[in-house]
Write an enzyme that holds these catalytic residues in place. Structure first.
Site, PDB file in Angstrom:
ATOM      1  N   ALA A  73      38.032  50.211  24.409  1.00 24.84           N
ATOM      2  CA  ALA A  73      39.037  50.902  25.236  1.00 24.84           C
ATOM      3  C   ALA A  73      38.645  51.089  26.697  1.00 24.84           C
ATOM      4  O   ALA A  73      39.498  51.453  27.514  1.00 24.84           O
ATOM      5  CB  ALA A  73      39.340  52.264  24.619  1.00 24.84           C
ATOM      6  N   GLY A 123      37.183  48.648  28.566  1.00 23.58           N
ATOM      7  CA  GLY A 123      37.034  47.346  29.233  1.00 23.58           C
ATOM      8  C   GLY A 123      38.203  47.025  30.153  1.00 23.58           C
ATOM      9  O   GLY A 123      39.193  47.759  30.220  1.00 23.58           O
ATOM     10  N   ASP A 124      38.077  45.888  30.839  1.00 26.92           N
ATOM     11  CA  ASP A 124      39.093  45.451  31.802  1.00 26.92           C
ATOM     12  C   ASP A 124      40.463  45.232  31.165  1.00 26.92           C
ATOM     13  O   ASP A 124      41.484  45.619  31.731  1.00 26.92           O
ATOM     14  CB  ASP A 124      38.657  44.111  32.427  1.00 26.92           C
ATOM     15  CG  ASP A 124      37.892  44.352  33.715  1.00 26.92           C
ATOM     16  OD1 ASP A 124      37.527  45.511  33.978  1.00 26.92           O
ATOM     17  OD2 ASP A 124      37.670  43.352  34.441  1.00 26.92           O
ATOM     18  N   LYS A 146      42.076  48.622  30.543  1.00 27.81           N
ATOM     19  CA  LYS A 146      42.476  49.325  31.773  1.00 27.81           C
ATOM     20  C   LYS A 146      43.607  48.617  32.500  1.00 27.81           C
ATOM     21  O   LYS A 146      44.551  49.240  32.968  1.00 27.81           O
ATOM     22  CB  LYS A 146      41.276  49.433  32.715  1.00 27.81           C
ATOM     23  CG  LYS A 146      40.304  50.513  32.311  1.00 27.81           C
ATOM     24  CD  LYS A 146      39.243  50.659  33.375  1.00 27.81           C
ATOM     25  CE  LYS A 146      38.089  51.487  32.859  1.00 27.81           C
ATOM     26  NZ  LYS A 146      36.872  51.298  33.646  1.00 27.81           N
ATOM     27  N   ASP A 191      29.848  52.377  18.992  1.00 30.62           N
ATOM     28  CA  ASP A 191      28.960  51.221  18.938  1.00 30.62           C
ATOM     29  C   ASP A 191      29.521  50.332  17.820  1.00 30.62           C
ATOM     30  O   ASP A 191      29.618  50.780  16.669  1.00 30.62           O
ATOM     31  CB  ASP A 191      27.551  51.743  18.619  1.00 30.62           C
ATOM     32  CG  ASP A 191      26.542  50.624  18.448  1.00 30.62           C
ATOM     33  OD1 ASP A 191      26.973  49.468  18.260  1.00 30.62           O
ATOM     34  OD2 ASP A 191      25.336  50.919  18.493  1.00 30.62           O
ATOM     35  N   LYS A 222      43.462  36.204  21.954  1.00 28.16           N
ATOM     36  CA  LYS A 222      42.938  34.837  21.962  1.00 28.16           C
ATOM     37  C   LYS A 222      41.638  34.818  22.762  1.00 28.16           C
ATOM     38  O   LYS A 222      41.426  35.730  23.542  1.00 28.16           O
ATOM     39  CB  LYS A 222      43.948  33.840  22.537  1.00 28.16           C
ATOM     40  CG  LYS A 222      44.560  34.176  23.871  1.00 28.16           C
ATOM     41  CD  LYS A 222      43.869  34.064  25.151  1.00 28.16           C
ATOM     42  CE  LYS A 222      42.783  33.195  25.518  1.00 28.16           C
ATOM     43  NZ  LYS A 222      42.227  33.483  26.878  1.00 28.16           N
ATOM     44  N   HIS A 275      49.149  36.259  24.830  1.00 26.22           N
ATOM     45  CA  HIS A 275      50.099  37.020  25.647  1.00 26.22           C
ATOM     46  C   HIS A 275      51.093  36.117  26.387  1.00 26.22           C
ATOM     47  O   HIS A 275      52.117  36.586  26.858  1.00 26.22           O
ATOM     48  CB  HIS A 275      49.382  37.980  26.601  1.00 26.22           C
ATOM     49  CG  HIS A 275      48.786  37.321  27.818  1.00 26.22           C
ATOM     50  ND1 HIS A 275      47.574  36.701  27.813  1.00 26.22           N
ATOM     51  CD2 HIS A 275      49.255  37.198  29.081  1.00 26.22           C
ATOM     52  CE1 HIS A 275      47.327  36.223  29.015  1.00 26.22           C
ATOM     53  NE2 HIS A 275      48.328  36.511  29.817  1.00 26.22           N
ATOM     54  N   LYS A 320      55.519  36.425  27.623  1.00 30.01           N
ATOM     55  CA  LYS A 320      56.015  36.407  29.004  1.00 30.01           C
ATOM     56  C   LYS A 320      57.508  36.127  28.870  1.00 30.01           C
ATOM     57  O   LYS A 320      57.917  35.286  28.060  1.00 30.01           O
ATOM     58  CB  LYS A 320      55.318  35.314  29.818  1.00 30.01           C
ATOM     59  CG  LYS A 320      53.867  35.697  30.118  1.00 30.01           C
ATOM     60  CD  LYS A 320      53.219  34.679  31.012  1.00 30.01           C
ATOM     61  CE  LYS A 320      51.764  35.007  31.255  1.00 30.01           C
ATOM     62  NZ  LYS A 320      51.456  35.632  32.519  1.00 30.01           N
ATOM     63  N   HIS A 357      47.084  29.190  25.469  1.00 24.21           N
ATOM     64  CA  HIS A 357      48.272  29.312  26.321  1.00 24.21           C
ATOM     65  C   HIS A 357      48.988  27.973  26.543  1.00 24.21           C
ATOM     66  O   HIS A 357      50.198  27.851  26.369  1.00 24.21           O
ATOM     67  CB  HIS A 357      47.897  29.850  27.711  1.00 24.21           C
ATOM     68  CG  HIS A 357      47.203  31.179  27.688  1.00 24.21           C
ATOM     69  ND1 HIS A 357      47.451  32.136  26.738  1.00 24.21           N
ATOM     70  CD2 HIS A 357      46.279  31.730  28.523  1.00 24.21           C
ATOM     71  CE1 HIS A 357      46.715  33.203  26.993  1.00 24.21           C
ATOM     72  NE2 HIS A 357      45.989  32.981  28.063  1.00 24.21           N
TER      73      HIS A 357
HETATM   74  C1  BG6 Z   1      43.662  34.746  30.016  1.00 21.74           C
HETATM   75  C2  BG6 Z   1      42.451  33.938  30.409  1.00 21.74           C
HETATM   76  O1  BG6 Z   1      43.942  34.602  28.659  1.00 21.74           O
HETATM   77  O2  BG6 Z   1      44.780  34.298  30.777  1.00 21.74           O
HETATM   78  C3  BG6 Z   1      42.180  34.068  31.886  1.00 21.74           C
HETATM   79  O3  BG6 Z   1      41.335  34.393  29.663  1.00 21.74           O
HETATM   80  C4  BG6 Z   1      43.419  33.707  32.686  1.00 21.74           C
HETATM   81  O4  BG6 Z   1      41.067  33.272  32.283  1.00 21.74           O
HETATM   82  C5  BG6 Z   1      44.620  34.475  32.181  1.00 21.74           C
HETATM   83  O5  BG6 Z   1      43.172  34.048  34.032  1.00 21.74           O
HETATM   84  C6  BG6 Z   1      45.912  34.031  32.823  1.00 21.74           C
HETATM   85  O6  BG6 Z   1      46.929  34.892  32.381  1.00 21.74           O
HETATM   86  P1  BG6 Z   1      47.983  35.519  33.376  1.00 21.74           P
HETATM   87  O7  BG6 Z   1      48.902  36.318  32.518  1.00 21.74           O
HETATM   88  O8  BG6 Z   1      47.205  36.336  34.363  1.00 21.74           O
HETATM   89  O9  BG6 Z   1      48.654  34.346  34.016  1.00 21.74           O
END
Ligand code: BG6
Length: 466
Positions: A12, A14-15, A18, A82, A150, A180, A184, A242
């Protein structure tokens, strides 16, 4: 409407949490997609939920609706975790139960693995042993779902090991292997655009389409993700997931319904038919000096591929994929190039091709480029572009990919989860490409990629659409 939901975030602080997850949870509250939400997070850092959320607030797009943000703050709890400690998981489960009981929540839980894939099996085992999640029949009124970001594994063998581990503990309907890109907004619209507009579907085949180009170009470097990225590289970070999912949505046959497993079946089928023809790799200058990158690393930060889809619809149509970090522009775009018309009747030979361009970032839009006569008396043709900017028209209501994703998981929409057979086909392809040890060329930061990439396009007789 979903009431009484507990979101458990493993990793929770991590980048990903956040920048994407907390802003997405806020959006679900602000748009009233979810009422009464409890968030319980854990990670190795000694921090607090208040500190994480204070940092996360800057990533909310647009003005923040304070009541919804306050509700998130009031209902978020954090505990140090942990990943290797069974006791820590038990404590996290106790915290979740206590807060659910106070609120009279039924135990609907979404457990999100916001960490590197190497931890997925361990996190599932620990969560199941601690009672954070349990195997549930699809017919039960309470649901519990686990989300895996992923890439699912780092090759076919590791993906199999991970899947076997997870399937021992959870039913398939509880497993969300997510990407993700699938949520989109314009990507989730691709099938609808293709199959509900009769001007496209009849032309969507090798009689009329010359080639398909899928480009995921980024200006950013690997930033603070050197440790992860150096083990994965462009092929495994974005092509395996992707870009191949985009290809699947462009190339798949029509599903019986535009939802759930109907779409997954079609994506899975077409991914089995994708083959590699040629490719090259690149690495930007200075990559090896990035934090946590191994000295002399040969990890690729750029890939250009020529693929085919071997079925009657697509025989003879090249699918060109290009991706890279530190390139000259940020864009994710799909260009469908149509064949040239017979130009005997016109004085413009060869006539220009029509293009359908589907732009996924930075803005979500599509464009159709047609030929028209230049105003005046000449017979000169000019390209004319019909353009529609989806994200401009729906600026306020456009959910982020992660908000749409969490929404879909909460509502049990399975098309956002990549089925294991899709993952298998993608890994088979990527493993085969990696085994070829393609040449690796360097390129300057801010350029269009290695200069050898231009020769690659020339060799195959095509031009990247810019
Ligand atoms: C992530 C990758 O899944 O998708 C990143 O790990 C990449 O390296 C990112 O920058 C791109 O996704 P978005 O939504 O920022 O275009």
């Amino acid at each position: 409407m979903n009431k009484g939901i507990t979101v458990i975030i493993l990793g929770a602080s991590g980048d990903l949490s956040k920048k994407k997850l907390f802003p997405a949870l806020y959006t679900l509250l602000a748009q009233e997609r979810v009422h009464d939400m409890l968030v319980v997070g854990g990670a190795i850092e000694d921090t607090t939920s208040a500190a994480i959320l204070a940092d996360s607030k800057q990533y909310v797009a647009g003005p923040v609706q304070e009541p919804a943000w306050d509700s998130l703050v009031k209902n978020t709890y954090y505990q140090r975790l942990d990943f290797s400690s069974a006791a820590d998981f038990k404590a996290l489960a106790r915290l979740a139960e206590k807060e659910e009981k106070k609120r009279g929540f039924p135990g609907n839980r979404l457990v999100y693995c916001a960490c590197a894939p190497t931890f997925f099996c361990q996190l599932t085992e620990q969560s199941a042993a601690a009672g954070l999640i349990r195997k549930l029949d699809e017919k039960e009124t309470v649901w519990q779902r686990m989300v895996y970001e992923k890439p699912f594994g780092h090759d076919l063998a590791s993906a199999h090991t991970m899947n076997t581990c997870i399937q021992k503990l959870l039913d398939e309907h509880q497993v969300y292997r997510i990407d993700h890109f699938l949520t989109k907004d314009l990507v989730s619209n691709l099938a609808l655009i293709r199959f509900s507009n009769c001007i496209f579907e009849p032309l969507w085949n090798n009689r009329y389409i010359d080639n398909v180009q899928i480009i995921l170009s980024e200006q950013d470097s690997v930033e603070r993700r050197g440790l992860y990225y150096d083990k994965y590289g462009a092929l495994r970070d974005v092509v395996q997931n992707h870009m191949l999912e985009l290809l699947a949505l462009i190339a798949m046959e029509a599903p019986e319904k535009l939802e759930g497993d109907f779409i997954r079946v079609r994506r899975a089928r077409v991914l089995e038919q994708v083959h590699f023809v040629d490719g090259l790799l690149g690495q930007y200058e200075g990559y090896c000096n990035e934090g946590s990158v191994a000295p002399g690393s040969t990890t690729e930060t750029f890939a250009e591929l020529y693929l085919t889809v071997d079925n009657p619809r697509w025989t003879g149509v090249p699918f060109y994929l290009k991706t890279g970090k530190c390139l000259n522009k940020r864009e994710t775009v799909i260009h469908i190039k149509f064949k040239q018309v017979d130009c005997l009747l016109t004085k413009n030979c060869p006539s220009e091709s029509n293009y359908l361009t589907i732009r996924i970032s930075p803005e979500e839009s599509f464009m159709l480029t047609l030929n028209a006569r230049k105003p005046g008396h000449s017979m000169e043709w000019i390209p004319m572009t019909l353009e529609y900017c989806h994200s401009c028209d729906y600026k306020q209501s456009m959910p982020t990919a992660h908000a749409a994703l969490l929404d879909a998981v909460i509502h049990g929409e399975q098309s956002v989860s990549v089925r294991f057979d899709e993952i298998e086909s993608c890994w088979k392809l990527i493993d085969a490409i990696r085994a070829k040890q393609l040449p690796l060329y360097t390129y300057a930061k801010g350029s269009t990629g290695p200069k050898e990439a231009q020769q690659f396009a020339r060799k195959h007789g095509f031009r990247w659409r810019s």
